[in-house]
Design a protein around this motif. Structure first.
Motif, PDB file in Angstrom:
ATOM      1  N   ARG A   3       0.827  -1.212   0.000  1.00 30.55           N
ATOM      2  CA  ARG A   3       0.000   0.000   0.000  1.00 30.55           C
ATOM      3  C   ARG A   3       0.853   1.251   0.000  1.00 30.55           C
ATOM      4  O   ARG A   3       0.393   2.328  -0.355  1.00 30.55           O
ATOM      5  CB  ARG A   3      -0.911  -0.004   1.226  1.00 30.55           C
ATOM      6  CG  ARG A   3      -1.955  -1.124   1.222  1.00 30.55           C
ATOM      7  CD  ARG A   3      -2.669  -1.220   2.546  1.00 30.55           C
ATOM      8  NE  ARG A   3      -1.729  -1.564   3.602  1.00 30.55           N
ATOM      9  CZ  ARG A   3      -2.073  -1.681   4.893  1.00 30.55           C
ATOM     10  NH1 ARG A   3      -3.319  -1.476   5.269  1.00 30.55           N
ATOM     11  NH2 ARG A   3      -1.153  -1.993   5.788  1.00 30.55           N
ATOM     12  N   GLU A  32      -0.651 -11.998  -3.958  1.00 23.73           N
ATOM     13  CA  GLU A  32      -1.888 -12.753  -4.116  1.00 23.73           C
ATOM     14  C   GLU A  32      -3.059 -11.803  -4.353  1.00 23.73           C
ATOM     15  O   GLU A  32      -3.193 -10.768  -3.700  1.00 23.73           O
ATOM     16  CB  GLU A  32      -2.152 -13.590  -2.855  1.00 23.73           C
ATOM     17  CG  GLU A  32      -3.363 -14.500  -2.963  1.00 23.73           C
ATOM     18  CD  GLU A  32      -3.552 -15.368  -1.736  1.00 23.73           C
ATOM     19  OE1 GLU A  32      -4.586 -16.051  -1.671  1.00 23.73           O
ATOM     20  OE2 GLU A  32      -2.668 -15.337  -0.856  1.00 23.73           O
ATOM     21  N   GLY A  33      -3.896 -12.143  -5.314  1.00 26.34           N
ATOM     22  CA  GLY A  33      -5.056 -11.314  -5.629  1.00 26.34           C
ATOM     23  C   GLY A  33      -4.816 -10.324  -6.746  1.00 26.34           C
ATOM     24  O   GLY A  33      -5.745  -9.607  -7.142  1.00 26.34           O
ATOM     25  N   HIS A  34      -3.584 -10.245  -7.271  1.00 26.95           N
ATOM     26  CA  HIS A  34      -3.326  -9.350  -8.399  1.00 26.95           C
ATOM     27  C   HIS A  34      -4.112  -9.824  -9.612  1.00 26.95           C
ATOM     28  O   HIS A  34      -4.318 -11.017  -9.816  1.00 26.95           O
ATOM     29  CB  HIS A  34      -1.833  -9.312  -8.712  1.00 26.95           C
ATOM     30  CG  HIS A  34      -1.432  -8.232  -9.664  1.00 26.95           C
ATOM     31  ND1 HIS A  34      -1.571  -8.339 -11.024  1.00 26.95           N
ATOM     32  CD2 HIS A  34      -0.901  -7.009  -9.444  1.00 26.95           C
ATOM     33  CE1 HIS A  34      -1.147  -7.236 -11.603  1.00 26.95           C
ATOM     34  NE2 HIS A  34      -0.728  -6.410 -10.666  1.00 26.95           N
ATOM     35  N   ALA A  35      -4.558  -8.900 -10.426  1.00 28.40           N
ATOM     36  CA  ALA A  35      -5.340  -9.240 -11.619  1.00 28.40           C
ATOM     37  C   ALA A  35      -4.521 -10.141 -12.546  1.00 28.40           C
ATOM     38  O   ALA A  35      -3.293 -10.038 -12.609  1.00 28.40           O
ATOM     39  CB  ALA A  35      -5.742  -7.965 -12.353  1.00 28.40           C
TER      40      ALA A  35
END
Length: 363
Positions: A7, A156-159
């Motif tokens: 972030r 984790e969770g990246h497009a």
């Protein structure tokens, strides 16, 4: 592995207005003709890649053997099958079946125990939804590759994203072996550090910069810590690697800068004096454009043509390295992928840097 709060990372982004301003011309500018592309013959060529009747050969990298320059090695991709190692005679020294490896680069790195190794890495697009970096050690004596596997680098969770272009730079000076830059097909360029953990080399994602459209070719100029990226139908961008990543226009597709879309492979040629050039594959007219890194201006254009070996067309990847590479290449070596090596499968052509320099009148 150290944890990074993603972030806190602010990726660089290019506004559409920036792209438009980079490509725009004013009515007061007089049109300029391309510099002519001067023919320079290839001095050697590699054996064809194993995948025939397909767009398969793609990108080369060069390792210079300082102790025996004529025994230097070329690593190159068959993007349908894996990775080749060639000698300067063009003969295959090794092949590793490693999937759809698109672009490749290498660096001599220093391990924690102080030993030096040749680290080879490539963009792995075998899974087009999960980008990975395929990693290898190269034995400079035998020419053999040792696979370290393929590692993902995004959180984790990246497009979903397809790994496409790839290049490496020097260490980030925080314990990594080298820097890795993966150019995703949507124009995102992700920077990672490559860290050695036991018997693995693991990428650790740091930050990214985003271009607006499809991009592939990239190269790092270690002398100035600058990343250059080819946005295929727009031109070449430069990204200073100190501080926040922000792309700045370097050369654009069009008559002034001698680039015909699409713009593909990039290479850096640096003399010991510090003088340097950026070489780009102008795939749209089967030529190569040479830019003076001191002035940023177009210094010349050439094609690979003439001589006993056939020329090149539709070139994807290129690489150049200066220095002594033996009697045939006393000042340096330039390599280009040949998109049409009929009746054989695609391969790579080798040229003397001295021949290029003299043909373009560079002193």
């Amino acid at each position: 592995m150290r944890l990074i709060d993603i972030r806190s990372i602010r990726p660089g982004a290019l506004l559409p207005a920036v792209l438009l301003s980079a490509c725009a011309t004013t009515g007061q500018e007089a049109p300029k003709a391309y510099l002519p592309a001067i023919d320079v013959p290839a001095q050697a060529e590699t054996d064809p890649v194993g995948t025939g009747h397909a767009d398969a050969a793609d990108d080369p990298a060069i390792w210079r053997n300082a102790a025996d320059p004529a025994a230097s090695l070329i690593v190159a991709t068959d993007k349908k099958a894996g990775l080749y190692v060639y000698g300067l005679d063009g003969k295959v020294r090794d092949f590793v079946a490693a999937g759809a490896l698109n672009n490749v680069d290498l660096r001599e790195v220093t391990r924690a125990d102080g030993t030096r190794r040749i680290l080879v890495a490539a963009s792995d697009r075998t899974d087009k939804a999960v980008p990975r970096i395929a990693l290898f050690w190269l034995d400079g004596t035998s020419g053999k590759l040792t696979s370290l596997g393929a590692e993902t680098f995004f959180f984790e969770g990246h497009a979903p994203a397809e790994a496409y272009g790839f290049c490496m730079g020097g260490s980030l000076d925080n314990g990594d072996l080298a820097r890795a830059y993966v150019v995703l097909k949507d124009g995102t360029v992700a920077e990672s550090g490559l860290y050695e953990h036991d018997d693995r080399v693991v990428p650790e994602y740091f930050r990214e910069v985003k271009l607006a459209t499809q991009s592939e070719g990239c190269v790092v100029d270690d002398a100035t810590q600058t990343l250059f990226i080819a946005e295929e139908y727009v031109g070449i961008w430069k990204v200073p690697l100190q501080g926040e990543l922000k792309a700045r226009p370097f050369a654009r597709v069009g008559v002034t800068d001698g680039l015909v879309d699409d713009v593909e492979g990039l290479g850096i040629a640096r003399e010991a004096s510090g003088r340097g050039w950026l070489v780009a594959s102008s795939q749209g007219d089967n030529a190569y454009a040479l830019f003076d890194l001191g002035t940023g201006k177009l210094a010349g254009r050439f094609r690979i043509n003439g001589g006993a070996i056939d020329g090149t067309s539709d070139t994807d990847g290129i690489e150049v390295a200066l220095g002594d590479f033996g009697p045939q290449y006393p000042e340096g070596l330039f390599i280009a992928q040949d998109g049409d090596n009929a009746p054989q499968a695609q391969n790579f052509k080798l040229l003397s840097w001295r021949a290029i320099r003299e043909a373009l009148g560079i002193r």
